[in-house]
Design an enzyme around this catalytic site. Structure first.
Site, PDB file in Angstrom:
ATOM      1  N   ARG A  25      16.855  61.878  54.696  1.00  0.00           N
ATOM      2  CA  ARG A  25      16.203  61.269  53.531  1.00  0.00           C
ATOM      3  C   ARG A  25      14.682  61.246  53.689  1.00  0.00           C
ATOM      4  O   ARG A  25      14.171  60.632  54.607  1.00  0.00           O
ATOM      5  CB  ARG A  25      16.747  59.865  53.307  1.00  0.00           C
ATOM      6  CG  ARG A  25      18.232  59.916  52.996  1.00  0.00           C
ATOM      7  CD  ARG A  25      18.774  58.674  52.381  1.00  0.00           C
ATOM      8  NE  ARG A  25      19.957  59.050  51.616  1.00  0.00           N
ATOM      9  CZ  ARG A  25      20.369  58.462  50.518  1.00  0.00           C
ATOM     10  NH1 ARG A  25      19.716  57.448  50.037  1.00  0.00           N
ATOM     11  NH2 ARG A  25      21.430  58.897  49.881  1.00  0.00           N
ATOM     12  N   SER A 193      25.257  55.151  36.816  1.00  0.00           N
ATOM     13  CA  SER A 193      23.943  55.789  36.834  1.00  0.00           C
ATOM     14  C   SER A 193      23.940  57.156  37.500  1.00  0.00           C
ATOM     15  O   SER A 193      23.021  57.927  37.311  1.00  0.00           O
ATOM     16  CB  SER A 193      22.926  54.884  37.510  1.00  0.00           C
ATOM     17  OG  SER A 193      22.951  55.054  38.892  1.00  0.00           O
ATOM     18  N   HIS A 221      22.710  48.984  35.082  1.00  0.00           N
ATOM     19  CA  HIS A 221      21.993  50.017  34.317  1.00  0.00           C
ATOM     20  C   HIS A 221      22.172  49.843  32.810  1.00  0.00           C
ATOM     21  O   HIS A 221      21.897  50.748  32.035  1.00  0.00           O
ATOM     22  CB  HIS A 221      22.419  51.414  34.771  1.00  0.00           C
ATOM     23  CG  HIS A 221      22.006  51.685  36.178  1.00  0.00           C
ATOM     24  ND1 HIS A 221      20.739  52.094  36.519  1.00  0.00           N
ATOM     25  CD2 HIS A 221      22.677  51.527  37.350  1.00  0.00           C
ATOM     26  CE1 HIS A 221      20.648  52.219  37.827  1.00  0.00           C
ATOM     27  NE2 HIS A 221      21.817  51.885  38.356  1.00  0.00           N
ATOM     28  N   LYS A 252      15.342  46.482  37.568  1.00  0.00           N
ATOM     29  CA  LYS A 252      15.251  47.788  36.903  1.00  0.00           C
ATOM     30  C   LYS A 252      14.591  47.602  35.526  1.00  0.00           C
ATOM     31  O   LYS A 252      13.385  47.485  35.453  1.00  0.00           O
ATOM     32  CB  LYS A 252      16.615  48.453  36.879  1.00  0.00           C
ATOM     33  CG  LYS A 252      17.144  48.664  38.333  1.00  0.00           C
ATOM     34  CD  LYS A 252      18.418  49.441  38.417  1.00  0.00           C
ATOM     35  CE  LYS A 252      19.143  49.306  39.742  1.00  0.00           C
ATOM     36  NZ  LYS A 252      18.512  49.932  40.895  1.00  0.00           N
ATOM     37  N   THR A 282      16.711  32.978  51.883  1.00  0.00           N
ATOM     38  CA  THR A 282      15.600  32.365  51.128  1.00  0.00           C
ATOM     39  C   THR A 282      15.671  32.788  49.663  1.00  0.00           C
ATOM     40  O   THR A 282      15.987  33.941  49.363  1.00  0.00           O
ATOM     41  CB  THR A 282      14.262  32.811  51.762  1.00  0.00           C
ATOM     42  OG1 THR A 282      14.253  32.365  53.109  1.00  0.00           O
ATOM     43  CG2 THR A 282      13.074  32.230  51.026  1.00  0.00           C
ATOM     44  N   THR A 367      24.776  58.810  48.264  1.00  0.00           N
ATOM     45  CA  THR A 367      24.620  58.249  46.912  1.00  0.00           C
ATOM     46  C   THR A 367      25.596  58.941  45.958  1.00  0.00           C
ATOM     47  O   THR A 367      26.139  58.317  45.039  1.00  0.00           O
ATOM     48  CB  THR A 367      23.159  58.423  46.435  1.00  0.00           C
ATOM     49  OG1 THR A 367      22.298  57.896  47.451  1.00  0.00           O
ATOM     50  CG2 THR A 367      22.903  57.696  45.131  1.00  0.00           C
TER      51      THR A 367
END
Ligand SMILES: Cc1ncc(COP(=O)(O)O)c(C=O)c1O
Length: 420
Positions: A25, A193, A221, A252, A282, A367
């Site tokens: 990547r 997506s 999406h 997004k 947190t 992916t």
């Protein structure tokens, strides 16, 4: 003498293998600029500052650069500081978190909502918690569901049944295959997506009712873009009230950061009380929560941006089709150009950036499945018609004039480079 395990060697070999298979990547470091989005600056291979058009951002409406959203974030940072300073349980719940949860619940026509630090965490935590706590819960999951859904379902070891993508006949057959008394959860996305497909939510809800299952829809999406108020595909398909749990992102189309779920009061209160990924981290920075409220209010009021997003996507998809470039048929704002080979995909992406100043990150395994690399092109609401035509023309040139239409050729080039 015992040979000691070489950790270093392990990492080196694993990385080498990724590189050999074209699956390593590479990230492009961009100098993102609010004033010029989607155009940005970056340092090219010759160490020169160059300009490119971003064509793969999920900032679909450019809300991250909206003047009012920026102003709100800046104002609240000045007022309260940057971080929240605590988990939601211990000093990390502010009025901005509560107001945002109320805004989200109203938007989705639900009783309550719960914020997470990402939609990924919201998926993992909610699905795992439901699986662990509802004894014998069986998951029914679309085969194309996102990694965070898969991770959530895997993490609780419940029985799972995977149905073929958007295939209601298969889903029904699987629902029939288990006892009617068994608790069941159907998990799916509204807009996929990486496939540019859209779910038929009313049909899934009808099956859920018939077989006494709960429904969980990932609208990551969809939110911000579809439906009268931009609340997503469930709103567009007029089924909001009948979906049990909605998952969405603030990162997004809303242009900020974070994720959430929305649903019935008791279910939300239960996840709030039991969900590890909600409790032990947190909370979101208050200014981000405040900015997200502003962004949603803008989206609800102004549907011009949303209209522009679809006008732009349609224009681009038409131009590609006219140019003879295969795209995955779609009703969505996402344009997928299937390539196949990860190496070929990276090459096309490199050419787009280096020769044409167009940034489209290649999408590769994990992916998408192995050998299903693709270009996932996002034309935002802010791309101009000139930019859209330029991007389509550039792809056309690569496809036809530059002789790259033969995808096999990419592989051949790369194989010989790798071999050499
Ligand atoms: C379908 C889907 N669900 C969940 C997520 C996670 O969203 P977030 O970026 O808010 O963690 C993504 C992000 O890429 C996604 O595509």
């Amino acid at each position: 003498l015992a040979t000691l395990y070489s950790y270093n060697q392990f990492f080196k070999s694993a990385l080498q293998l990724l590189k050999q298979n074209g699956l390593y990547r590479y990230f492009l470091t961009s100098n993102k600029l609010a004033n010029t989005f989607p155009t940005f600056k970056y340092t090219n291979n010759n160490s020169q500052v160059a300009e490119a058009i971003n064509c793969c951002s999920n900032d679909y409406l450019a809300q991250s650069a909206h003047k009012k959203v920026i102003a709100k974030a800046a104002q609240i940072i000045e007022l309260v500081g940057v971080g929240s300073g605590g988990t939601r349980n211990i000093a990390g719940t502010t009025i901005y978190h509560k107001q945002l949860e109320e805004t989200l619940a109203n938007w989705h026509k639900k009783q309550a909502a719960l914020l997470f630090n990402s939609a990924y965490m919201a998926n993992v935590t909610t699905l795992q918690t439901l699986g662990k706590e509802i004894k014998g819960l069986i998951f029914f999951s679309d085969e194309k569901n996102h990694a965070s859904i898969i991770e959530g379902i895997r993490g609780c070891k419940n029985e799972k049944k995977i149905f073929n993508h958007n295939n209601l006949t298969h889903l029904e057959a699987l629902l029939q295959s288990v006892a009617i008394e068994a608790p069941k959860l159907i998990v799916f996305e509204s807009v996929y997506s990486m496939d540019a497909t859209i779910a038929n939510i009313p049909a899934i809800v009808a099956l859920a009712k018939k077989y006494n299952a709960l429904t969980y829809v990932d609208e990551v999406h969809g939110v911000g873009m579809y439906g009268k108020n931009g609340a997503g595909i469930a709103e567009l398909q007029n089924i909001q009230a009948d979906v049990d749990i909605v998952n969405g992102t603030l990162s997004k189309a809303i242009g900020c950061f974070g994720g959430y779920i929305a649903g019935a009061t008791d279910m939300i209160d239960f996840i709030r009380s039991k969900g590890s990924g909600f409790i032990f981290t947190t909370s979101l920075p208050p200014a981000i929560a405040a900015a997200a409220i502003t962004s949603i209010q803008i989206i609800e009021k102004e549907n011009l941006l949303r209209k522009q997003l679809f006008t732009n996507a349609k224009l681009f998809q038409q131009l590609l089709e006219d140019g003879g470039i295969d795209i995955v048929p779609t009703q969505s704002h996402i344009t997928i150009v299937p390539i196949g080979s990860a190496t070929a995909c990276k090459q096309i992406s490199d050419i787009l950036l280096q020769h044409y100043g167009i940034y489209v990150q290649p999408i590769q395994y994990p992916t998408v499945p192995l050998h299903h690399a693709c270009l996932r092109i996002i034309i935002s609401a802010k791309h101009t018609p000139q930019q859209i035509k330029y991007i389509a023309n550039s792809l056309n040139k690569i496809w036809h004039e530059d002789g790259y239409i033969n995808r096999q050729k990419f592989q051949t080039i790369t194989t010989s480079v790798a071999a050499g």
